[in-house]
Design an enzyme around this catalytic site. Structure first.
Site, PDB file in Angstrom:
ATOM      1  N   HIS A 200       0.839  -1.203   0.000  1.00 20.74           N
ATOM      2  CA  HIS A 200       0.000   0.000   0.000  1.00 20.74           C
ATOM      3  C   HIS A 200       0.877   1.257   0.000  1.00 20.74           C
ATOM      4  O   HIS A 200       0.559   2.251   0.661  1.00 20.74           O
ATOM      5  CB  HIS A 200      -0.937   0.010   1.207  1.00 20.74           C
ATOM      6  N   ASP A 257       0.017  -4.981   5.920  1.00 19.69           N
ATOM      7  CA  ASP A 257      -1.024  -5.846   5.355  1.00 19.69           C
ATOM      8  C   ASP A 257      -0.942  -5.939   3.834  1.00 19.69           C
ATOM      9  O   ASP A 257      -0.364  -5.085   3.170  1.00 19.69           O
ATOM     10  CB  ASP A 257      -2.401  -5.340   5.767  1.00 19.69           C
ATOM     11  N   GLU A 258      -1.554  -6.990   3.310  1.00 23.94           N
ATOM     12  CA  GLU A 258      -1.843  -7.166   1.891  1.00 23.94           C
ATOM     13  C   GLU A 258      -0.642  -6.887   0.973  1.00 23.94           C
ATOM     14  O   GLU A 258      -0.699  -6.030   0.088  1.00 23.94           O
ATOM     15  CB  GLU A 258      -3.036  -6.288   1.483  1.00 23.94           C
ATOM     16  N   VAL A 259       0.414  -7.636   1.175  1.00 23.92           N
ATOM     17  CA  VAL A 259       1.566  -7.560   0.266  1.00 23.92           C
ATOM     18  C   VAL A 259       1.416  -8.684  -0.747  1.00 23.92           C
ATOM     19  O   VAL A 259       1.515  -9.867  -0.404  1.00 23.92           O
ATOM     20  CB  VAL A 259       2.893  -7.692   1.034  1.00 23.92           C
ATOM     21  N   GLU A 309      -0.582  -9.678   9.383  1.00 23.77           N
ATOM     22  CA  GLU A 309       0.455 -10.264   8.538  1.00 23.77           C
ATOM     23  C   GLU A 309       1.867 -10.074   9.084  1.00 23.77           C
ATOM     24  O   GLU A 309       2.802 -10.748   8.642  1.00 23.77           O
ATOM     25  CB  GLU A 309       0.388  -9.682   7.128  1.00 23.77           C
TER      26      GLU A 309
END
Length: 670
Positions: A200, A257-259, A309
């Site tokens: 992000h 988060d969200e890699v 994460e």
């Protein structure tokens, strides 16, 4: 006013706010100065708002004929007692009173927060201050600000000025940050900043591309920082040092988060770095990166918190984990010895009504996640893209429970509001009044679970918050005025008895992406944006209808008047909507409310005459209600939102169906 013990400017200001608020709520200009005396006994020596995270928030409050007595060990305890006093104010026969009571109270969890995403849509300083004011009223104590993402970096950096060079003024100056932090502290609210890395990171990489992993990011989650570049860590050390100095809270949120990993996998230099350091996969590389970030944060004298994460790697057990995908991870993280802040099940941008969130407890390891029946449907469909959205790791495990030791590691909970579909104008109504229900869930014992009583009080509290400055109603009125100049009340009346579709069904870009259609530019000015998930008007009707059906026949005239109003509004709406596409789209919703009114009025008439409805009419009424329930089911879960062929007209759910159904049940059952 009588004082005992330590006292300083924070308490002086708090009492002044309390007196002002009580005058605003009651309309009595001199109250409480000439009313019953208020005595405050506080505090432990040395306490101050500089240590908000460490203060005891408990208090004892006594309201009696001779006066009001507040006893607390800290300034925060006094603030919480005054918040309770505001909520206790009762109006009757044109006057106001406080009920006699003795309350000994303290919060169940020390971390009770809300996260506001300022990156996707910028929220002004004035708007954030309004939320802090409301947070004080309901005893929330953490404002987590998501300040960087692909869409923007929202805090002025003197070390890296390019971060905000393209934000067109939509960022907070360092002076504004200090102002906001001080404003919040005076009201017992901590401000925890989040600067999301390594994923992000679009705004960071646009400004400073040398720290990115790819020239053109491949991940759907946006740009990712390069963990193999030593300069990346030097950059973060300088940036985080500058940002940490602006936020005195001991906790610093580093995201995590969200890699996606696509950029790392396609970069030969990063692959070579992984081989050299024995990092076998994306998770190992991310753990390696976040361990180094933890060292940076720790070196700044801060405790790091991150999304779930970040547990990969050698993160110390003392690191706070924010669990967000499911309650399963609350179990996993606490089992590993990490303190946890629970956000799984509390995402306000899912637009669920207050009662759904209220019944989920932070320590319930089976409270939030993918329903097993839904996961079975996903497996039966056998589409890899769909399976990725509904992984088995997030499936609720019935019977899964936290041990007492694990429960002790649950430090609290936080309700996130991501702002893909939330503008500055919409923030108040997308947070409130639902956030007040969550404030009670995060403060009160798990045994407090009476939904009807919560909704009853929520209706009253919403009115209080409006009188004290929230702009939810005012902004909705302005939005309605833009759609129907001169006839805003017609649009607002429909919005009061409808709700927006849930679980991202209103996110048109998501549905276009899934269906491989052109991505539309969505404006946030439609009736579904004006409608709210827990509207007090609809809540009040449903509660009154339930009471009437249970035997309180004196409510019949009030209910009938409400429903006659729906019919009259539908007639006006048809005229006002003509030639206005956004309003025309909602014509079926308006017509549905008029049809519901006919059903409800007939049910009341049958109950009054002690007659049973005709079978054919009853079947027709049931069919209409079933159709409206089916419309609501189309967004009843994220799975339903994705696979449903269509959503209800104008993305509107009829919010008064359950009340009318109660009336129909009573008429049929007599």
């Amino acid at each position: 006013m009588r004082w005992k013990g330590d006292r300083g400017p924070v308490l002086d200001a708090a009492v002044a706010r309390f007196a002002r608020d009580m005058r605003t709520l009651s309309g009595i200009d001199r109250w409480p100065d000439t009313g019953i005396p208020l005595a405050i006994d506080c505090c432990a020596p040395g306490m101050s708002t500089a240590a908000l995270h460490a203060q005891d928030e408990g208090y004892t409050l006594t309201v009696a004929a001779g006066g009001i007595d507040v006893r607390a060990r800290s300034e925060l305890g006094v603030l919480r007692a005054l918040a309770t006093l505001r909520q206790m104010l009762q109006g009757h026969d044109g006057g106001w009173s406080l009920p006699a009571a003795t309350i000994r109270d303290r919060p169940r969890f020390p971390w009770r927060g809300v996260m506001v995403d300022t990156a996707r849509h910028f929220m002004t300083l004035e708007t954030l201050k309004r939320q802090i004011d409301a947070m004080e009223q309901v005893k929330l104590n953490v404002l987590h600000l998501h300040l960087s993402d692909n869409e923007g970096f929202r805090v002025e950096s003197l070390a890296f000025p390019k971060l905000t060079a393209g934000e067109h003024g939509q960022y907070y100056t360092q002076a504004q940050v200090r102002e906001l932090v001080a404003y919040a502290a005076e009201r017992g609210v901590r401000v925890v900043p989040e600067f999301d890395v390594p994923g992000h990171a679009g705004a960071i990489v646009r400004a400073y591309p040398q720290y990115g992993s790819a020239d053109t990011p491949a991940s759907r989650f946006g740009a990712v920082l390069d963990p193999s570049n030593p300069d990346t860590y030097a950059f973060l050390e300088t940036l985080f040092g500058e940002m940490a100095a602006l936020f005195p809270d001991p906790y610093f949120h580093a995201g995590g988060d969200e890699v996606g990993g696509e950029d790392w996998a396609s970069n030969p230099r990063i692959q070579a770095y992984m081989a050299a350091h024995g990092l076998e996969d994306k998770e190992a590389l991310q753990g390696h990166f976040m361990t180094r970030v933890h060292g940076i944060v720790d070196g700044l004298g801060k405790a790091m918190i991150g999304w779930e994460e970040i547990v990969h790697g050698d993160i110390p057990r003392s690191t706070y984990i924010q669990a967000w995908t499911s309650s399963n991870f609350v179990h996993t993280a606490t089992q590993a010895g990490h303190p946890v802040v629970v956000s799984a099940g509390y995402y306000l941008d899912y637009l669920e009504p207050a009662e759904v969130y209220y019944l989920r407890d932070p320590t319930d390891a089976a409270a939030a996640g993918i329903e097993p029946a839904i996961h079975a449907k996903v497996k039966a469909i056998d589409r890899p893209a769909l399976s990725a959205v509904f992984p088995e790791s997030q499936v609720i495990q019935p019977g899964l429970a936290l041990s007492d030791a694990q429960k002790a590691l649950v430090r609290g909970a936080e309700a996130p509001l991501w702002s893909e579909l939330v503008t500055d104008e919409l923030l108040d109504s997308r947070l409130w009044p639902r956030l007040a229900a969550l404030a009670e869930r995060f403060w009160s014992p798990e045994s407090v679970r009476d939904v009807d009583d919560m909704n009853r009080r929520l209706v009253l509290l919403d009115g209080q918050l409006d009188r004290l400055g929230l702009q939810a109603r005012g902004n909705r009125r302005r939005m309605a005025e833009r759609l129907a100049p001169g006839d805003a009340e017609v649009v607002a009346a429909l919005a009061d008895i409808t709700a927006p579709v849930r679980n991202f069904a209103h996110m048109h870009s998501m549905h276009a992406y899934i269906r491989k259609q052109p991505i539309p530019v969505q404006q946030f000015t439609a009736p579904a944006d004006i409608a709210t998930p827990s509207n007090p008007v609809a809540l009040a009707f449903n509660l009154e209808a339930a009471r009437f059906a249970a035997g309180e026949r004196g409510l019949g005239a009030t209910l009938a008047a409400r429903m006659q109003g729906w019919k009259a509004n539908d007639a006006r709406y048809r005229v006002v909507a003509a030639g206005r596409p956004a309003l025309e789209a909602a014509l079926p919703a308006s017509a549905a409310t008029a049809r519901l009114a006919d059903i409800g009025l007939a049910a009341i008439a049958h109950l009054g005459a002690d007659t049973r409805p005709d079978a054919a009419w009853l079947a027709d009424a049931r069919a209409h209600i079933a159709e409206l329930h089916a419309q609501a089911q189309a967004s009843s879960s994220l799975f339903a939102s994705i696979v449903s062929p269509q959503q209800p007209p104008a993305d509107l759910i009829i919010a008064v169906v359950t009340g009318v159904e109660r009336l129909l049940d009573a008429a049929e059952g007599q």
